[in-house]
Motif scaffolding. Structure first.
Motif, mmCIF file in Angstrom:
data_model
loop_
_atom_site.group_PDB
_atom_site.id
_atom_site.type_symbol
_atom_site.label_atom_id
_atom_site.label_comp_id
_atom_site.label_asym_id
_atom_site.label_seq_id
_atom_site.Cartn_x
_atom_site.Cartn_y
_atom_site.Cartn_z
ATOM 1 N N VAL A 1 0.830 -1.199 0.000
ATOM 2 C CA VAL A 1 0.000 0.000 0.000
ATOM 3 C C VAL A 1 0.870 1.256 0.000
ATOM 4 C CG1 VAL A 1 -1.627 1.362 1.371
ATOM 5 C CG2 VAL A 1 -1.986 -1.096 1.087
ATOM 6 N N SER A 2 1.951 1.245 0.778
ATOM 7 C CA SER A 2 2.776 2.444 0.917
ATOM 8 C C SER A 2 4.255 2.079 0.991
ATOM 9 C CB SER A 2 2.354 3.219 2.167
ATOM 10 O OG SER A 2 3.039 4.444 2.275
ATOM 11 N N PRO A 3 4.843 1.631 -0.131
ATOM 12 C CA PRO A 3 6.266 1.278 -0.119
ATOM 13 C C PRO A 3 7.179 2.480 0.031
ATOM 14 C CG PRO A 3 5.413 1.177 -2.349
ATOM 15 C CD PRO A 3 4.235 1.428 -1.454
ATOM 16 N N LEU A 4 6.670 3.668 -0.308
ATOM 17 C CA LEU A 4 7.424 4.912 -0.146
ATOM 18 C C LEU A 4 6.517 5.947 0.491
ATOM 19 C CD1 LEU A 4 8.112 4.028 -3.523
ATOM 20 C CD2 LEU A 4 10.116 5.250 -2.709
ATOM 21 N N ARG A 5 7.121 6.902 1.158
ATOM 22 C CA ARG A 5 6.378 8.015 1.743
ATOM 23 C C ARG A 5 6.717 9.286 0.969
ATOM 24 N NH1 ARG A 5 5.509 3.637 3.986
ATOM 25 N NH2 ARG A 5 5.148 3.346 6.222
ATOM 26 N N VAL A 6 5.709 10.063 0.635
ATOM 27 C CA VAL A 6 5.900 11.302 -0.119
ATOM 28 C C VAL A 6 5.126 12.410 0.575
ATOM 29 C CG1 VAL A 6 5.666 12.473 -2.340
ATOM 30 C CG2 VAL A 6 6.108 10.007 -2.272
ATOM 31 N N GLY A 7 5.769 13.550 0.795
ATOM 32 C CA GLY A 7 5.091 14.671 1.434
ATOM 33 C C GLY A 7 5.743 15.992 1.098
ATOM 34 N N LEU A 8 4.980 17.064 1.228
ATOM 35 C CA LEU A 8 5.474 18.421 1.019
ATOM 36 C C LEU A 8 5.212 19.238 2.284
ATOM 37 C CD1 LEU A 8 4.361 19.328 -2.622
ATOM 38 C CD2 LEU A 8 6.694 19.232 -1.785
ATOM 39 N N VAL A 9 6.197 20.019 2.700
ATOM 40 C CA VAL A 9 6.041 20.878 3.873
ATOM 41 C C VAL A 9 6.598 22.260 3.558
ATOM 42 C CG1 VAL A 9 6.152 18.993 5.539
ATOM 43 C CG2 VAL A 9 8.257 20.108 4.802
ATOM 44 N N ASN A 10 6.097 23.235 4.271
ATOM 45 C CA ASN A 10 6.609 24.596 4.128
ATOM 46 C C ASN A 10 7.859 24.755 4.983
ATOM 47 O OD1 ASN A 10 4.515 25.436 2.434
ATOM 48 N ND2 ASN A 10 3.188 25.909 4.176
ATOM 49 N N ARG A 11 8.896 25.290 4.379
ATOM 50 C CA ARG A 11 10.145 25.573 5.090
ATOM 51 C C ARG A 11 10.382 27.074 4.986
ATOM 52 N NH1 ARG A 11 12.262 22.387 8.524
ATOM 53 N NH2 ARG A 11 14.426 22.538 7.818
ATOM 54 N N GLY A 12 9.674 27.818 5.853
ATOM 55 C CA GLY A 12 9.731 29.265 5.746
ATOM 56 C C GLY A 12 9.023 29.690 4.471
ATOM 57 N N PRO A 13 9.691 30.471 3.637
ATOM 58 C CA PRO A 13 9.071 30.895 2.382
ATOM 59 C C PRO A 13 9.143 29.841 1.290
ATOM 60 C CG PRO A 13 11.248 31.852 2.565
ATOM 61 C CD PRO A 13 11.002 31.115 3.851
ATOM 62 N N ASP A 14 9.872 28.768 1.543
ATOM 63 C CA ASP A 14 10.094 27.754 0.509
ATOM 64 C C ASP A 14 9.257 26.501 0.773
ATOM 65 O OD1 ASP A 14 12.126 29.323 -0.770
ATOM 66 O OD2 ASP A 14 13.480 28.750 0.858
ATOM 67 N N THR A 15 9.282 25.606 -0.192
ATOM 68 C CA THR A 15 8.571 24.333 -0.101
ATOM 69 C C THR A 15 9.578 23.203 -0.210
ATOM 70 O OG1 THR A 15 6.568 25.278 -1.086
ATOM 71 C CG2 THR A 15 6.797 22.875 -1.124
ATOM 72 N N GLU A 16 9.479 22.234 0.693
ATOM 73 C CA GLU A 16 10.398 21.109 0.693
ATOM 74 C C GLU A 16 9.649 19.815 0.391
ATOM 75 O OE1 GLU A 16 14.127 20.138 3.350
ATOM 76 O OE2 GLU A 16 12.329 19.475 4.398
ATOM 77 N N LEU A 17 10.179 19.069 -0.577
ATOM 78 C CA LEU A 17 9.660 17.746 -0.904
ATOM 79 C C LEU A 17 10.450 16.713 -0.103
ATOM 80 C CD1 LEU A 17 8.063 15.686 -2.735
ATOM 81 C CD2 LEU A 17 10.012 15.844 -4.314
ATOM 82 N N VAL A 18 9.739 15.828 0.588
ATOM 83 C CA VAL A 18 10.375 14.774 1.376
ATOM 84 C C VAL A 18 9.856 13.428 0.890
ATOM 85 C CG1 VAL A 18 10.770 13.818 3.670
ATOM 86 C CG2 VAL A 18 10.538 16.295 3.372
ATOM 87 N N VAL A 19 10.790 12.547 0.528
ATOM 88 C CA VAL A 19 10.460 11.185 0.109
ATOM 89 C C VAL A 19 11.284 10.235 0.969
ATOM 90 C CG1 VAL A 19 10.478 9.497 -1.775
ATOM 91 C CG2 VAL A 19 9.955 11.907 -2.246
ATOM 92 N N ALA A 20 10.665 9.159 1.437
ATOM 93 C CA ALA A 20 11.385 8.210 2.286
ATOM 94 C C ALA A 20 11.002 6.787 1.916
ATOM 95 C CB ALA A 20 11.077 8.469 3.762
ATOM 96 N N ASN A 21 11.969 5.898 2.001
ATOM 97 C CA ASN A 21 11.711 4.475 1.786
ATOM 98 C C ASN A 21 12.485 3.666 2.820
ATOM 99 O OD1 ASN A 21 13.990 5.240 -0.432
ATOM 100 N ND2 ASN A 21 14.375 3.208 0.402
ATOM 101 N N PRO A 22 11.926 2.536 3.259
ATOM 102 C CA PRO A 22 12.625 1.713 4.241
ATOM 103 C C PRO A 22 13.854 1.058 3.634
ATOM 104 C CG PRO A 22 10.627 0.617 3.501
ATOM 105 C CD PRO A 22 10.607 1.985 2.914
ATOM 106 N N VAL A 23 14.867 0.894 4.456
ATOM 107 C CA VAL A 23 16.107 0.246 4.035
ATOM 108 C C VAL A 23 16.055 -1.227 4.456
ATOM 109 C CG1 VAL A 23 18.628 0.243 4.324
ATOM 110 C CG2 VAL A 23 17.367 2.405 4.257
ATOM 111 N N GLU A 24 16.554 -2.105 3.602
ATOM 112 C CA GLU A 24 16.613 -3.523 3.957
ATOM 113 C C GLU A 24 17.517 -3.709 5.175
ATOM 114 O OE1 GLU A 24 17.684 -6.018 0.614
ATOM 115 O OE2 GLU A 24 16.843 -4.546 -0.770
ATOM 116 N N LEU A 25 17.301 -4.792 5.902
ATOM 117 C CA LEU A 25 18.122 -5.062 7.074
ATOM 118 C C LEU A 25 19.586 -5.237 6.707
ATOM 119 C CD1 LEU A 25 15.914 -7.513 9.189
ATOM 120 C CD2 LEU A 25 16.286 -5.065 9.518
#
Length: 407
Positions: free
Chosen positions: A312-336
């Motif tokens: 359902v969610s192999p990766l995480r994707v989100g956008l947040v405000n960083r002051g006047p700018d916009t930051e894209l954040v993507v994350a994925n789990p690392v294998e053991l």
């Protein structure tokens, strides 16, 4: 068995046909994950698969499709490297989670300065992928006068970047891509501590990102009716049958295999098929490390929940405000074992390039969050983003590229 017979690739004769990859080698726990990761790195999609093993020797067939220009001879070489040697066929190779990992690859810093332009980061990322330089960490920054300082921490799949010839070849390829915009370029070996995971709290990551993106409870997998994971112990006296039905997406088989590898689950027989309307069906006969089926209901439930979550969610994707700018954040789990998902940064930069988005800075790092190691990609976008595209449009475009829904 001849060495060349371990991996046999029969290329498709027509555009609408699949290339058939046959692998016949000693077995090891997690072999399927390692092979699927390699195939994903080459930008190929697995549309069908069969695997069988007696616990010592395995026979695997993948039907794959992909972009033209695939270097099949190089793919064969990389698949061969993932296979255990034939001398190990007398015993199953098992790697418990507490075992010491293999010696880490040498890490190199590619540092260059150049004039900024749109799509620059993706063009460099694509080149490094073509050169088989695996990006471990990135630090990209743009100065007010339009200059870019890029720091790429990479490992060399070919294990040749310590040589003068390989360094000169990499420099020449970068010069060909950047042209007169490149002002300087240095390549040097660095210590392995540059890629070490930060086990401390990710204080520099916005709290709303850590709370929303990494909280498994916030993703209601029961609402995703297109994902079904069930177990059955009645059809085999020695194996647990796991049946999976899900929507097709990039790396779907890799996500399933890495989950089983992290759980130290051995596949004795499996079949994967992508059907019409991009629905995937899998039947996997599995055993635990003690070669017995899974009879504990709590273990069955935990395995099904984790597989469902990763689909359902192999990766995480989100956008947040960083002051006047916009930051894209993507994350994925690392294998053991410490390996991350292939081509994530490539897909992120490609999606942003197609949106004509300017990247002000970018960074890749690893963190322990919620008891798991995550690879986190942070891309600071130009402050003009708010005027051109809504957040939802950017998130959707990046997610589609990462999941392969644009195919």
């Amino acid at each position: 068995m001849l060495f060349d017979d371990v991996v046999i690739i029969k290329q498709a004769e027509k555009e609408d046909e699949a290339t058939v990859i046959t692998i016949n080698c000693p077995d090891k726990t997690g072999l399927g994950c390692d092979l699927c990761r390699t195939i994903l790195f080459f930008g190929l999609s697995i549309v069908r698969g069969d695997v069988s093993t007696d616990g010592k020797w395995c026979y695997i067939v993948f039907w794959v499709i992909g972009k033209p220009g695939t270097l099949w001879s190089l793919l064969k070489k990389r698949l061969l490297e993932a296979c255990p040697s034939c001398s190990s066929a007398n015993t199953l190779i098992f790697y418990p989670p507490e075992s010491q990992p293999p010696k880490p690859a040498d890490v190199f810093l590619i540092k260059f300065c150049c004039h900024d332009r749109q799509g620059l980061l993706h063009d460099v990322t694509r080149l490094l992928c073509e050169l088989e330089l695996v990006i471990q960490r990135v630090k990209v920054s743009t100065t007010p006068d339009g200059m870019v300082m890029d720091l790429f921490f990479v490992t060399d799949t070919r294990e040749l970047l310590h040589t003068t010839k390989r360094k000169e070849d990499t420099h020449d390829h970068l010069k060909a891509v950047l042209g007169d915009d490149m002002l300087s370029c240095e390549i040097q070996m660095v210590g392995p501590d540059f890629t070490a995971c930060s086990h401390g709290p990710p204080s520099f990551i916005p709290p709303e990102i850590t709370d929303d993106m990494f909280n498994l409870e916030m993703v209601d997998v029961n609402k995703h009716e297109n994902v079904s994971v069930t177990v059955d112990n009645s059809l085999s006296p020695a194996h647990t049958l796991v049946q999976i039905v899900c929507h097709d997406q990039k790396g779907v088989l890799y996500d399933i295999m890495r989950t089983l590898k992290d759980y130290n689950i051995q596949i004795s027989y499996g079949r994967f098929m992508r059907k019409d309307r991009k629905i995937c069906e899998l039947d996997l006969f599995i055993v635990q490390t003690d070669r017995k089926k899974i009879v504990d209901p709590s273990k069955q439930s935990a395995l099904c929940s984790r597989i469902r979550m990763e689909l359902v969610s192999p990766l995480r994707v989100g956008l947040v405000n960083r002051g006047p700018d916009t930051e894209l954040v993507v994350a994925n789990p690392v294998e053991l074992c410490g390996k991350g998902r292939p081509l994530v940064f490539y897909d992120i930069t490609l999606a942003l390039k197609m949106l004509n988005m300017d990247i002000f800075s970018a960074e890749i790092s690893r963190h322990m969050i919620g008891g798991r190691e995550w690879e986190v990609y942070r891309v600071l976008l130009n402050e003009g983003v708010k005027l051109s595209l809504r957040k939802g449009e950017i998130e959707e475009a990046v997610r589609k590229m990462l999941m392969g829904w644009d195919r």
